[in-house]
Design a protein around this motif. Structure first.
Motif, short mmCIF file in Angstrom:
data_model
loop_
_atom_site.label_atom_id
_atom_site.label_comp_id
_atom_site.label_asym_id
_atom_site.label_seq_id
_atom_site.Cartn_x
_atom_site.Cartn_y
_atom_site.Cartn_z
N ASP A 1 0.82 -1.22 0.00
CA ASP A 1 0.00 0.00 0.00
C ASP A 1 0.85 1.26 0.00
OD1 ASP A 1 -2.16 -1.65 0.01
OD2 ASP A 1 -2.78 -1.26 2.09
N MET A 2 2.05 1.18 0.57
CA MET A 2 2.94 2.35 0.58
C MET A 2 3.59 2.55 -0.79
SD MET A 2 4.81 1.83 4.29
CE MET A 2 5.90 3.25 4.26
N GLY A 3 3.38 1.56 -1.68
CA GLY A 3 3.93 1.69 -3.03
C GLY A 3 5.41 1.36 -3.12
N LEU A 4 5.95 0.70 -2.11
CA LEU A 4 7.37 0.36 -2.15
C LEU A 4 7.60 -0.78 -3.14
CD1 LEU A 4 8.14 0.56 1.67
CD2 LEU A 4 8.70 2.24 -0.12
N LYS A 5 8.78 -0.77 -3.75
CA LYS A 5 9.09 -1.76 -4.79
C LYS A 5 10.38 -2.50 -4.47
CE LYS A 5 5.66 -0.88 -7.57
NZ LYS A 5 4.61 -1.87 -7.70
N ASP A 6 10.57 -3.59 -5.19
CA ASP A 6 11.88 -4.25 -5.19
C ASP A 6 12.27 -4.78 -3.80
OD1 ASP A 6 13.86 -5.05 -6.82
OD2 ASP A 6 14.99 -3.15 -6.81
N ILE A 7 11.27 -5.28 -3.09
CA ILE A 7 11.52 -5.75 -1.72
C ILE A 7 12.09 -7.16 -1.74
CG2 ILE A 7 10.42 -6.28 0.52
CD1 ILE A 7 10.38 -3.27 -0.31
N ARG A 8 13.04 -7.39 -0.86
CA ARG A 8 13.58 -8.74 -0.68
C ARG A 8 13.00 -9.29 0.62
NH1 ARG A 8 18.48 -11.57 -2.12
NH2 ARG A 8 18.94 -9.82 -3.48
N ILE A 9 12.41 -10.48 0.55
CA ILE A 9 11.90 -11.13 1.76
C ILE A 9 12.90 -12.17 2.21
CG2 ILE A 9 10.12 -12.68 2.67
CD1 ILE A 9 8.08 -11.27 1.06
N CYS A 10 13.27 -12.09 3.48
CA CYS A 10 14.18 -13.09 4.04
C CYS A 10 13.40 -13.78 5.16
CB CYS A 10 15.43 -12.39 4.59
SG CYS A 10 16.54 -13.49 5.47
N ALA A 11 12.76 -14.90 4.82
CA ALA A 11 11.88 -15.58 5.78
C ALA A 11 12.50 -16.91 6.19
CB ALA A 11 10.51 -15.82 5.15
N SER A 12 12.21 -17.35 7.43
CA SER A 12 12.71 -18.67 7.79
C SER A 12 11.93 -19.75 7.05
CB SER A 12 12.70 -18.88 9.30
OG SER A 12 11.40 -18.72 9.82
N SER A 13 10.70 -19.47 6.66
CA SER A 13 9.97 -20.31 5.71
C SER A 13 8.69 -19.60 5.29
CB SER A 13 9.64 -21.68 6.31
OG SER A 13 9.51 -22.63 5.26
N LEU A 14 8.17 -19.96 4.13
CA LEU A 14 6.90 -19.42 3.65
C LEU A 14 6.03 -20.60 3.24
CD1 LEU A 14 8.26 -16.52 1.40
CD2 LEU A 14 7.06 -16.24 3.56
N GLY A 15 4.72 -20.48 3.47
CA GLY A 15 3.85 -21.61 3.16
C GLY A 15 2.62 -21.21 2.39
N LYS A 16 1.64 -22.11 2.44
CA LYS A 16 0.40 -21.88 1.70
C LYS A 16 -0.35 -20.67 2.24
CE LYS A 16 -0.15 -26.63 0.24
NZ LYS A 16 -0.59 -27.95 0.68
N SER B 1 14.30 -18.07 1.55
CA SER B 1 13.46 -18.85 2.45
C SER B 1 13.97 -20.27 2.52
CB SER B 1 12.01 -18.82 1.93
OG SER B 1 11.17 -19.60 2.75
N SER B 2 13.51 -20.98 3.53
CA SER B 2 13.80 -22.41 3.60
C SER B 2 13.16 -23.11 2.41
CB SER B 2 13.25 -22.95 4.91
OG SER B 2 13.19 -24.35 4.88
N GLY B 3 12.00 -22.59 2.03
CA GLY B 3 11.28 -23.13 0.89
C GLY B 3 9.97 -22.42 0.76
N VAL B 4 9.22 -22.78 -0.23
CA VAL B 4 7.91 -22.18 -0.44
C VAL B 4 6.95 -23.26 -0.90
CG1 VAL B 4 8.63 -19.84 -0.93
CG2 VAL B 4 8.64 -21.51 -2.76
N ARG B 5 5.70 -23.11 -0.49
CA ARG B 5 4.68 -24.04 -0.94
C ARG B 5 3.56 -23.25 -1.61
NH1 ARG B 5 6.48 -26.38 3.94
NH2 ARG B 5 7.19 -28.50 3.61
#
Lengths: 99, 516
Positions: B92-107, B126-130
């Motif tokens: 919503d802030m209109g920011l771009k080009d973000i890098r997500i560093c997550a310990s894991s992402l899921g459904k 991430s550890s992985g993504v589903r």
């Protein structure tokens, strides 16, 4: 074997497939949807076409929705659908057209 | 250039990432490294309040900007609401080009897909993504590269500064107004905050998000006030029923029970099964059944477990409760029984760094005797794939797989020979996540294969005559004789992700899936 009407065999359970055969004017038209299409699509088509050839089906529209069935299952479902669609009531030539 | 597991790592990827190809498990052992420290804003003014009204205010105060890296932990698992909440605000802030560093992402995070498509999110670590995100990456929608790393590998990457976190968002079941965070209590009780501790230590800015503000001091804190810049109270940080979903019912599947039996037979007939042995296992039906079989034999032979570690379940915590294990070391809780077990004085929380970071002065995994793991695929080189499905789609996570497999003296993989028509034992895995040199025994429903590098284990199992031994090639041949040899999945040339080895080298690359 002449396809006279639309017929279905099989289920959409996992490790099974559902085969629908309909009458068609010219040649075999095979449509395949499979959960393992990337790895086994080629083999499933080959098994289906070989089975149809052996049954002597020359003109048909065939649709297979596969949920990871083994070749033997695919073959059996195609045979069953074809015989239903052809209203086949003669003796089954075990070891000949069915093997 | 071919790496140590025989995978071709293209020059361009080595150039872009500055990483080396995987050179073998002990390549970076004993080699000096420099650790990274964050740039922080000290809080000396005793008038300063850390409370912010909402996520937007936190983002603004932390100087959110285009191209920044934000981090998240996954202790709320499929019940997580934090990632979507924060990313929506960033979007919503209109920011771009973000890098997500997550310990894991899921459904639970499929809401991020449109943000990947519109360029809000361009890199994912991430550890992985589903689910939806995995599909989006496999279809080439992410502009940058997805980097999949193990739990230990993530700590290593952050601690060495390779991944620099601008703002860490830490969902905390309880927090006080000065940022003392605990993983226990509140509405979204996840037990521990182990994966988020490294974020607190190394991120420039750290925002705690809680739905249960408690009086100061929230002690003993799992993440200290000294690491936290702001505290934001929201209505809900997680859906409790989806946090502890790992409480698998005892399985009645005969195939799983058979594999569980083989697995236990392997454990009890190898030399490390003696008083004080250490053990880690997973949440699958076969793993849990095998823990129960193991408990029977421990009772029978009067053998105690020295320590158990890992993502913990009821089956493991019961060993502690029944006095059959001395200590449990906890990085994650898969069910409510494990959360409740934390009351036990011998049930200890450990940070992910202590659990599995390969580049510290020795992680807990190094002290493991046995680990029992699962795998999507295992190939005849004993390489395992736990991230990319056999159809080429990204659909899993490394988790602690490569960490524990390398650390344990005896790493056992339980894997049914066939998953539907898909042979799990194959000639070459789709993508390598854990190298064959880490894997010692493969247990299937058609027999057990021992890595030829482990003649000691093979000898012990032969002498015990306890399980049907097969070579890994024999298992593969049985599989192919039933289902046929699969065609190779076709990919586009474009590389969409890399599988990072524990030590930061490149284990394998993941390519864009071909449309059919």
């Amino acid at each position: 074997m002449e396809i006279k009407k639309t017929a279905v065999a099989g289920t959409l359970e996992s490790s099974d497939c559902m085969v629908t055969i309909e009458p068609a004017k010219k040649g075999i038209e095979l449509e395949l949807e499979s959960s393992v299409i990337r790895q086994y699509g080629r083999q499933i088509r080959k098994v289906a076409l070989t089975t149809l050839r052996r049954l002597g089906v020359r003109n048909a529209r065939v649709s297979i929705v596969d949920k990871g069935a083994l070749d033997c299952t695919i073959k059996a479902r195609v045979e069953c659908a074809a015989m239903r669609a052809a209203e086949y009531e003669g003796r089954i030539n075990w070891g000949g057209m069915i093997r | 250039m071919k790496n140590a597991v025989g995978r071709e790592i293209p020059e361009e990827i080595i150039e872009i990432t500055g990483k080396e190809p995987f050179q073998g498990n002990y390549y970076r052992d004993d080699k000096p490294i420099k650790l990274h420290g964050p740039t922080i804003r000290p809080v000396m003014n005793n008038q300063k309040s850390k409370l912010v009204a909402n996520i937007r205010e936190a983002l603004e105060k932390c100087e959110a900007h285009d191209g920044m890296t934000v981090s998240f932990h996954h202790h709320f698992r499929e019940g997580d609401l934090i990632v979507n909440m924060v990313m929506k605000e960033i979007h919503d802030m209109g920011l771009k080009d973000i890098r997500i560093c997550a310990s894991s992402l899921g459904k639970a995070h499929s809401a991020l897909v449109p943000m990947i498509e519109d360029g809000t999110i361009t890199n994912i670590e991430s550890s992985g993504v589903r689910g939806g995100i995995g599909e989006a990456i496999s279809k080439g929608k992410l502009k940058g590269l997805a980097i999949m790393r193990s739990h230990g590998g993530r700590v290593r990457s952050i601690a060495t500064g390779e991944s620099h976190i601008d703002i860490a968002f830490i969902g905390a079941p309880t927090a006080d107004d000065y940022g003392n965070l605990r993983g226990i209590g509140g509405k979204a009780d996840c037990g521990v905050l182990s994966y988020a501790i490294v974020d607190g230590n190394h991120a420039d800015h750290c925002v705690a998000i809680t739905d249960c503000l408690v009086p100061y001091p929230n002690f003993p804190a799992h993440i200290s006030q000294t690491k936290v810049d702001y505290v934001c109270v929201v209505d809900e940080i997680g859906i409790p029923s989806k946090i502890a979903t790992g409480a698998a019912k005892p399985t009645t599947d005969q195939r799983k029970l058979l594999m569980a039996q083989y697995c236990t037979d392997v454990v009890v007939n190898t030399p490390w099964f003696k008083d004080g042995f250490s053990y880690q296992t997973g949440v699958g039906g076969a793993s849990i059944a095998s823990t129960q079989y193991l408990a029977d034999i421990m009772r029978e032979r009067n053998i105690r477990m020295g320590f158990g570690v890992g993502g913990l379940t009821k089956a493991m915590c019961k060993l502690l409760e029944d006095g059959m294990a001395d200590v449990m070391l906890d990085v994650q809780d898969f069910d409510l029984d494990a959360v409740r077990s934390l009351k036990n004085v011998n049930h200890h929380r450990i940070p992910a760094a202590v659990y599995a970071n390969p580049l510290n002065k020795g992680a807990v995994v190094n002290k493991l005797d046995y680990v029992v793991l699962a795998s999507l695929e295992v190939d005849v080189h004993f390489n395992c794939n736990v991230v990319v499905g056999s159809d080429g789609m990204i659909t899993g996570a490394q988790g602690g797989h490569p960490d524990t497999a390398q650390g344990a003296k005896c790493a056992i993989v339980i894997c049914p020979l066939l998953q539907g028509r898909i042979p799990a034992i194959c000639t070459d895995v789709t993508t390598v996540t854990t190298p064959g040199e880490s894997i010692d025994v493969v247990v299937t429903d058609y027999g057990v294969a021992v890595n030829p590098a482990r003649q000691d284990i093979l000898k012990a199992l032969k002498e015990a005559n306890c399980v049907p031994l097969k070579t890994i090639e024999e298992l593969r041949d049985i599989a192919y004789s039933i289902v046929g040899e699969p065609d190779k999945v076709e990919f586009e040339d474009r590389i969409v992700g890399i599988i990072e080895a524990r030590d930061g080298t490149i284990m394998d690359v993941v390519r864009q899936i071909k449309e059919i």
